[in-house]
Design a protein around this motif. Structure first.
Motif, short mmCIF file in Angstrom:
data_model
loop_
_atom_site.label_atom_id
_atom_site.label_comp_id
_atom_site.label_asym_id
_atom_site.label_seq_id
_atom_site.Cartn_x
_atom_site.Cartn_y
_atom_site.Cartn_z
N ASP A 95 52.06 -40.64 37.46
CA ASP A 95 52.64 -39.30 37.51
C ASP A 95 53.68 -39.31 38.62
OD1 ASP A 95 52.85 -36.67 36.59
OD2 ASP A 95 51.64 -35.93 38.25
N ASN B 13 53.07 -33.06 23.95
CA ASN B 13 53.20 -32.18 25.11
C ASN B 13 54.46 -31.36 24.92
OD1 ASN B 13 52.98 -30.94 27.61
ND2 ASN B 13 53.82 -32.68 28.74
N LEU C 22 51.53 -37.09 26.15
CA LEU C 22 50.38 -37.45 26.99
C LEU C 22 49.81 -38.75 26.43
CD1 LEU C 22 48.79 -33.88 27.13
CD2 LEU C 22 50.53 -34.87 28.65
N HIS D 286 51.47 -32.74 32.28
CA HIS D 286 51.27 -34.20 32.45
C HIS D 286 50.45 -34.48 33.71
CE1 HIS D 286 52.32 -38.43 33.34
NE2 HIS D 286 52.33 -38.54 32.03
N THR E 264 46.94 -36.58 33.82
CA THR E 264 46.63 -37.77 34.62
C THR E 264 45.37 -37.57 35.45
OG1 THR E 264 48.13 -37.07 36.41
CG2 THR E 264 49.03 -38.54 34.72
N SER F 211 58.12 -35.32 31.21
CA SER F 211 57.09 -35.70 30.24
C SER F 211 57.43 -35.34 28.80
CB SER F 211 55.76 -35.04 30.62
OG SER F 211 54.78 -35.32 29.64
N ASN G 254 55.87 -31.21 32.76
CA ASN G 254 55.41 -32.07 33.87
C ASN G 254 54.12 -31.55 34.49
OD1 ASN G 254 57.49 -33.89 33.57
ND2 ASN G 254 58.76 -33.04 35.20
#
Length: 322
Positions: A225, A298, A234, A206, A210, A231, A203
């Protein structure tokens, strides 16, 4: 179907963008899939479209996909379909949560989790189902092992009902051979202890992702997000097909593997050529994701150096469209 007495031809609501394992069993079991468009905020059902379909169809079951680590809006679906069975696919979203912080699948009639090696945790192959229904739990245990009664928590009851049959090979329903292996369980249990921390790292990556793409609104649609996410990848949803193709080319040049956004619009797949999304829209979000979406991986091994490299690659892509 067996426990809730669903009939062949009963309708099941499915998102147009999901994985084939959510669709094939519906068709194989004689149920009727009703495909709904998605939104591009959490890649789940477009709730406005769901409301239209609720007036048009008698939906008996809703199969919710929590796609790419994004938490879907189960609460809205339950409100729209108060009498429908709602089950969850959390195969690539282990640990995603509802707004109250409870983990998706922790109070579900049925929720699938995949332990394929590309997901949050791995047993090499296999997965699990969680359920809040003891009868379904027991029935699934029996079906997992050929339909044999000895797998049941009510084994003694079945044996008493059928004394004329040797209880060791007593079959009380149809079944499959879906048993996993002890070594897979060892691998899974060892990772389960670390899963929350692995999700935290995913996360964090992620969030950085973003922030990177927010600088390029002319290239990409905004990606949400949220603290409810877990996550998986990506995802880039490009503003044009040309941008998406340029991304793939640039990723390949820089040695970055990429994938389409799951299978894109499943209704474009040869297997589902006889089906279509039930919508009046001329342009669907599923088609947008299909033609202009791409993601990179990810995981908890991705670090700041990797994210900085991704940022530089995105800058390289941007330079082509200035």
């Amino acid at each position: 179907m067996e426990l809730y007495n669903l009939k062949r031809g009963d309708k099941v609501l499915l998102p147009a963008c999901t994985w084939m394992t959510n669709v094939a069993p519906i068709i194989q079991l004689g149920l009727k899939p009703v495909f709904c468009d998605i939104n591009i905020t959490n890649f789940s059902f477009d709730i406005a479209e769901v409301k239209k379909l609720a007036k048009k169809h008698d939906i008996k079951m809703v199969f919710v996909t929590h796609l790419l680590g994004f938490s879907a809006n189960n609460e809205a679906l339950q409100e729209i379909f108060p009498n429908a069975i709602i089950i969850d696919d959390i195969c690539e979203s282990h640990g995603c949560t509802s707004n109250d912080g409870s983990k998706r699948g922790s109070n579900s009639i049925g929720a699938t989790f995949s332990f394929y090696f590309g997901h949050h945790m791995s047993t090499i192959e296999g997965g699990m189902i969680s359920t809040n229904n003891t009868d379904l739990y027991d029935l699934m245990k029996i079906k997992r092992s050929h339909g044999m009664a000895r797998e049941s928590i009510r084994f003694g009851d079945y044996a008493e009902l059928h004394p004329e049959i040797d209880k060791q090979f007593l079959f009380v329903t149809d079944g499959y051979n879906f048993r996993n292996h002890e070594i897979c369980a060892v691998l899974g249990l060892s990772q389960l202890k670390r899963l929350d921390n692995m999700i935290k790292i995913r996360n964090r990556n992620h969030s950085k992702f973003t922030r990177i793409i927010d600088n390029y609104p002319h290239l990409f649609y905004n990606i949400k997000d949220s603290v409810t996410n877990s996550s998986f990848c990506l995802p880039f949803i490009c503003k044009s097909k040309e941008i998406m193709l340029a991304m793939k080319e640039t990723f390949t040049k820089n040695g970055i593997e990429y994938r389409p956004v799951v299978a894109g619009n499943l209704l474009a797949q040869p297997f589902l050529k006889d089906y279509e999304i039930d919508t009046d829209k001329k342009e669907t979000n599923a088609a947008l994701v299909h033609t202009q979406g791409v993601y990179v991986g990810n995981n908890h091994f991705v670090n700041d150096i990797d994210m900085e490299f991704l940022k530089q690659v995105v800058e390289e892509i941007d330079a082509k469209f200035r």
